[in-house]
Enzyme design. Structure first.
Site, short mmCIF file in Angstrom:
data_model
loop_
_atom_site.label_atom_id
_atom_site.label_comp_id
_atom_site.label_asym_id
_atom_site.label_seq_id
_atom_site.Cartn_x
_atom_site.Cartn_y
_atom_site.Cartn_z
N SER A 57 -3.03 -7.65 2.63
CA SER A 57 -3.33 -7.59 4.07
C SER A 57 -3.79 -8.95 4.57
O SER A 57 -3.45 -9.37 5.67
CB SER A 57 -4.42 -6.55 4.34
OG SER A 57 -3.98 -5.27 3.97
N LYS A 69 -17.63 -6.76 7.60
CA LYS A 69 -16.42 -7.59 7.71
C LYS A 69 -16.00 -7.73 9.17
O LYS A 69 -16.34 -6.90 10.00
CB LYS A 69 -15.28 -6.94 6.93
CG LYS A 69 -15.30 -7.26 5.44
CD LYS A 69 -13.95 -6.89 4.84
CE LYS A 69 -13.90 -7.09 3.34
NZ LYS A 69 -12.61 -6.67 2.77
N HIS A 106 0.85 -1.21 0.00
CA HIS A 106 0.00 0.00 0.00
C HIS A 106 0.88 1.25 0.00
O HIS A 106 0.59 2.23 -0.71
CB HIS A 106 -0.87 0.06 1.27
CG HIS A 106 -1.92 -1.00 1.39
ND1 HIS A 106 -2.07 -1.77 2.51
CD2 HIS A 106 -2.89 -1.39 0.52
CE1 HIS A 106 -3.09 -2.60 2.35
NE2 HIS A 106 -3.61 -2.40 1.15
N ARG A 136 -1.63 -5.45 -8.72
CA ARG A 136 -0.40 -6.19 -8.39
C ARG A 136 -0.12 -7.26 -9.43
O ARG A 136 1.03 -7.57 -9.72
CB ARG A 136 -0.55 -6.88 -7.03
CG ARG A 136 -0.57 -5.95 -5.86
CD ARG A 136 -1.05 -6.65 -4.63
NE ARG A 136 -2.44 -7.11 -4.83
CZ ARG A 136 -3.20 -7.60 -3.89
NH1 ARG A 136 -2.74 -7.73 -2.66
NH2 ARG A 136 -4.44 -7.98 -4.15
O1 PNS Z 1 -8.90 -2.94 0.08
P1 PNS Z 1 -10.16 -3.42 -0.57
O2 PNS Z 1 -10.95 -4.27 0.41
O3 PNS Z 1 -9.93 -4.13 -1.88
O4 PNS Z 1 -11.06 -2.10 -0.89
C1 PNS Z 1 -12.34 -2.23 -1.43
C2 PNS Z 1 -13.03 -0.85 -1.48
C3 PNS Z 1 -13.10 -0.24 -0.08
C4 PNS Z 1 -12.25 0.06 -2.39
C5 PNS Z 1 -14.46 -1.07 -2.06
O5 PNS Z 1 -15.09 -2.10 -1.36
C6 PNS Z 1 -15.33 0.18 -2.01
O6 PNS Z 1 -15.05 1.16 -2.65
N1 PNS Z 1 -16.41 0.12 -1.21
C7 PNS Z 1 -17.31 1.26 -1.02
C8 PNS Z 1 -18.70 0.93 -1.52
C9 PNS Z 1 -18.91 1.31 -2.96
O7 PNS Z 1 -18.70 2.44 -3.36
N2 PNS Z 1 -19.35 0.31 -3.78
C10 PNS Z 1 -19.68 0.53 -5.17
C11 PNS Z 1 -18.51 0.53 -6.12
S1 PNS Z 1 -17.84 -1.06 -6.39
#
Ligand code: PNS
Length: 172
Positions: free
Chosen positions: A133, A46, A22, A95
């Site tokens: 993570s 979660k 990150h 990645r």
């Molecule tokens: O680190 P991660 O878990 O891959 O991050 C995922 C994240 C937080 C970027 C994604 O789940 C997110 O943007 N959630 C917010 C809800 C949202 O906007 N959903 C609609 C678009 S997919």
């Protein structure tokens, strides 16, 4: 004379916990924007290892040396949050090819919801191409060494959380 609006990007994630992958991405991203906000999703669904406040504190310590990088927490839709903070860009990392499908789906959905916000993908150093993570948490829980994958203060937090007393997971 009009001054251009600051270029602001949001780098969203769960950051449970922040990894060197990150940070590699944030370091690359911050060079392209006036301000980069690492935004932690408050995801009650979660079962995280670290609470959102703990994750924010670990992230804040990690990005403290960078004056144009901030840390925040958001609820709900990412694009709504991005608009609220005036960001034009969502930054995410790719990645490996296995990230692509999920990342493309999110990018397309976010574009559907907010067409003016662009998703920009950056590629982290290959040294971190396998770091996530989830794997860091798993290795730490089982007493594996993660000292090269996360900052030292995160190693300490993992050792404390996993009850390993910091011995094995501090690494070589
Ligand atoms: O680190 P991660 O878990 O891959 O991050 C995922 C994240 C937080 C970027 C994604 O789940 C997110 O943007 N959630 C917010 C809800 C949202 O906007 N959903 C609609 C678009 S997919």
């Amino acid at each position: 004379m009009t001054t251009a609006a600051p270029r602001i990007a949001v780098y969203p994630g769960t950051f449970d916990p922040v990894t060197n992958g990150h940070l590699d991405l944030a370091e690359r991203g911050r060079r392209h924007f006036d301000r980069l906000v690492l935004a932690i999703l408050r995801n009650e669904g979660k079962q995280p290892m670290f609470s959102v406040d703990e994750r924010a504190a670990l992230l804040r310590e990690a990005v403290a040396p960078w004056d144009n990088v901030g840390v925040d927490v958001f609820d709900g839709l990412l694009v709504n949050y991005a608009q609220r903070v005036g960001a034009q860009v969502i930054l995410r990392g790719i990645r490996a090819i296995t990230d692509l499908e999920y990342e493309m789906q999110m990018a397309m959905m976010n574009r559907k919801l907010a067409p003016r916000i662009e998703t920009v993908f950056l590629v982290p150093s290959e040294a971190y191409s396998y770091v996530s993570s989830r794997l860091v948490r798993e290795a730490a829980r089982l007493g594996g060494s993660v000292g090269e994958l996360v900052p030292a203060h995160v190693v300490r937090a993992l050792a404390e959380r996993c009850g390993t007393g910091g011995s094995a997971i501090l690494g070589p």
